[in-house]
Design an enzyme around this catalytic site. Structure first.
Site, PDB file in Angstrom:
ATOM      1  N   LYS A   1      31.901 131.664  55.330  1.00  0.00           N
ATOM      2  CA  LYS A   1      32.252 133.008  55.785  1.00  0.00           C
ATOM      3  C   LYS A   1      32.730 133.891  54.618  1.00  0.00           C
ATOM      4  O   LYS A   1      32.988 133.399  53.519  1.00  0.00           O
ATOM      5  CB  LYS A   1      33.336 132.919  56.870  1.00  0.00           C
ATOM      6  CG  LYS A   1      32.859 132.201  58.143  1.00  0.00           C
ATOM      7  CD  LYS A   1      31.651 132.860  58.780  1.00  0.00           C
ATOM      8  CE  LYS A   1      31.465 132.524  60.255  1.00  0.00           C
ATOM      9  NZ  LYS A   1      30.969 131.168  60.527  1.00  0.00           N
TER      10      LYS A   1
HETATM   11  C1  LIG Z   1      31.260 130.674  62.139  1.00  0.00           C
HETATM   12  C2  LIG Z   1      31.196 131.213  63.511  1.00  0.00           C
HETATM   13  C3  LIG Z   1      31.982 130.712  64.541  1.00  0.00           C
HETATM   14  C4  LIG Z   1      32.814 129.469  64.422  1.00  0.00           C
HETATM   15  O1  LIG Z   1      33.659 129.428  63.344  1.00  0.00           O
HETATM   16  P1  LIG Z   1      34.158 127.999  62.742  1.00  0.00           P
HETATM   17  O2  LIG Z   1      35.298 128.391  61.883  1.00  0.00           O
HETATM   18  O3  LIG Z   1      32.996 127.435  61.968  1.00  0.00           O
HETATM   19  O4  LIG Z   1      34.555 127.151  63.886  1.00  0.00           O
HETATM   20  C5  LIG Z   1      31.936 131.333  65.772  1.00  0.00           C
HETATM   21  N1  LIG Z   1      31.151 132.394  65.978  1.00  0.00           N
HETATM   22  C6  LIG Z   1      30.357 132.908  65.011  1.00  0.00           C
HETATM   23  C7  LIG Z   1      29.525 134.110  65.304  1.00  0.00           C
HETATM   24  C8  LIG Z   1      30.336 132.314  63.754  1.00  0.00           C
HETATM   25  O5  LIG Z   1      29.521 132.795  62.822  1.00  0.00           O
END
Ligand SMILES: *Cc1c(COP(=O)(O)O)cnc(C)c1O
Length: 396
Positions: free
Chosen positions: A186
């Site tokens: 992210k």
């Molecule tokens: C990455 C992501 C998640 C989940 O996040 P994690 O920290 O990997 O559990 C949920 N929704 C979206 C749209 C994402 O891109």
């Protein structure tokens, strides 16, 4: 996009400060921790950055979704409207809450279509879970207005949209609760982590308690704290929070770099009128983690994606075939293949997921290619990339 491209002494210093105290836990140990409260500090900084009253950090973006659903009172048998283009975690969180995902179409924003949403909202709808995909916004003003009109909860999955805004207001702050992720790919990363944000004190308190076994966090002795509700453990560690805190200070620099790269890619695209950019309701608010564009049809999109890959233009995604981000490949979810019985299996009637048809979303995703925008590209990398892209695009 990924913040790990810019790890340096700032992250190391924050982590070192935690290790020096030996206190890796976000609560208590007041004497030993020498005034170091990384999770708390990150929460304050993130609230200020997003312009929101309250923030609670947690162990992942998926945990943030579960916390938001619980804090908004969404549980067994409640219908939650969701889009078919998202990371599958969004849908998993709804199912694990015991609630029932109801799918609706996306539009050319690559996010939930408010015009389609109007027809899917029903007296059974308890919440709308909108996802701001690939760094930019849904038509969030229209979606928020519809939710107000129908008196349903609005939760925003802004896991991919840290730093993005709509007319100056942070994504994740338009609904009752917003969710963020700091997983390894992210915009800001701390290894594993997430956050929920809101402006309502009660929802915030419920979130903070739910994520820590129901602890009310009153008084100085955890063993004597009250437990007004049941909860679970979705806590973040001080080590992860420390990394996130250093990353948050770099957010503006990340956004600046990403937007400059995207600006050049957009300029290049103008020479190819058959290829059009993703619709972005407020271009200035795009966090520019991705450069997404539409080919004239599915065949040319497939040919173009393959040609880009052959030429070595990496980090391009043809989501239509992706196992994790688009409903077409979610046979495990549609078949409710769970290791144990889920509440949804006890509810009847429930949506026919096997028969799920989303023709508008299919038409859009079939034509879409997204390219990850990296922080680490040099001007030369980007120029070479654009030359190769131009060669491929000229064949369309
Ligand atoms: C990455 C992501 C998640 C989940 O996040 P994690 O920290 O990997 O559990 C949920 N929704 C979206 C749209 C994402 O891109």
């Amino acid at each position: 996009m990924p913040g790990f491209e810019r790890f340096d002494d700032a992250e190391r210093k924050e982590v070192q400060e935690v290790l020096e105290t030996g206190v890796l836990f976000r609560y208590g140990f007041d004497a030993a921790r020498k005034g170091r409260w990384k999770a708390l500090e990150f929460e304050k900084a993130l609230s200020a950055r997003l312009g929101v009253q309250y923030c609670h950090l947690c162990s992942s973006g998926t945990a943030a979704l579960s916390i938001a659903l619980a804090a908004c009172g969404i549980g067994a048998g409640d219908e939650v409207i969701v889009p078919p283009f998202t990371f599958v975690a969004t849908i998993e969180a709804v199912l694990l809450a015991g609630a029932i995902p109801v799918f609706t179409e996306i539009d050319e924003t690559l996010c939930m279509d408010p015009d389609a949403l109007k027809h899917v909202l029903s007296p059974r709808t308890k919440a709308v879970l909108v996802v701001h995909m690939c760094g930019a916004m849904a038509r969030i003003d229209e979606i928020a207005a519809l939710c107000r009109e129908h008196e349903v909860i609005l939760i925003e999955d802004a896991c991919q949209a840290m730093g993005a805004t709509f007319h100056g207001k942070a994504l994740g702050t338009f609904g009752h609760m917003g969710c963020f992720s700091f997983d390894p790919v992210k915009t800001l990363t701390c290894g594993e982590g997430g956050a929920v944000v809101c402006d309502d004190e009660n929802r915030y308190l419920t979130a903070a308690r739910y994520a820590d076994h129901g602890h009310d966090h009153r008084g100085g002795d955890r063993g004597l704290e009250g437990h007004p509700i049941m909860g679970t453990n979705f806590r973040i560690s001080e080590l992860n929070a420390a990394v996130g805190l250093a990353q948050l200070r770099k957010l503006d620099a990340f956004l600046k770099t990403q937007r400059a790269h995207k600006g050049k890619l957009m300029d290049m695209l103008r020479a190819f009128p058959k290829i059009t950019p993703r619709r972005i309701p407020d271009e200035a608010g795009d966090s520019a983690t991705f450069f997404s564009f539409f080919l004239p049809d599915e065949t040319s999109a497939r040919t173009t994606a393959a040609a880009l890959s052959r030429k070595g233009v990496d980090s391009c995604f043809y989501w239509y075939d992706n196992n994790w981000h688009y409903h077409r490949q979610w046979d495990h979810l549609k078949g409710l293949r769970s290791p144990a019985r889920l509440p949804i299996m006890l509810s009847a009637p429930r949506p026919d997921y096997q028969g799920l048809r989303l023709p508008q979303s299919d038409r859009i995703m079939g034509r879409t290619i997204s390219m990850l925008i990296k922080l680490s590209w040099s001007d030369d990398d980007l120029k070479k990339r654009m030359d190769l892209m131009a060669e491929v695009f000229s064949q369309v």
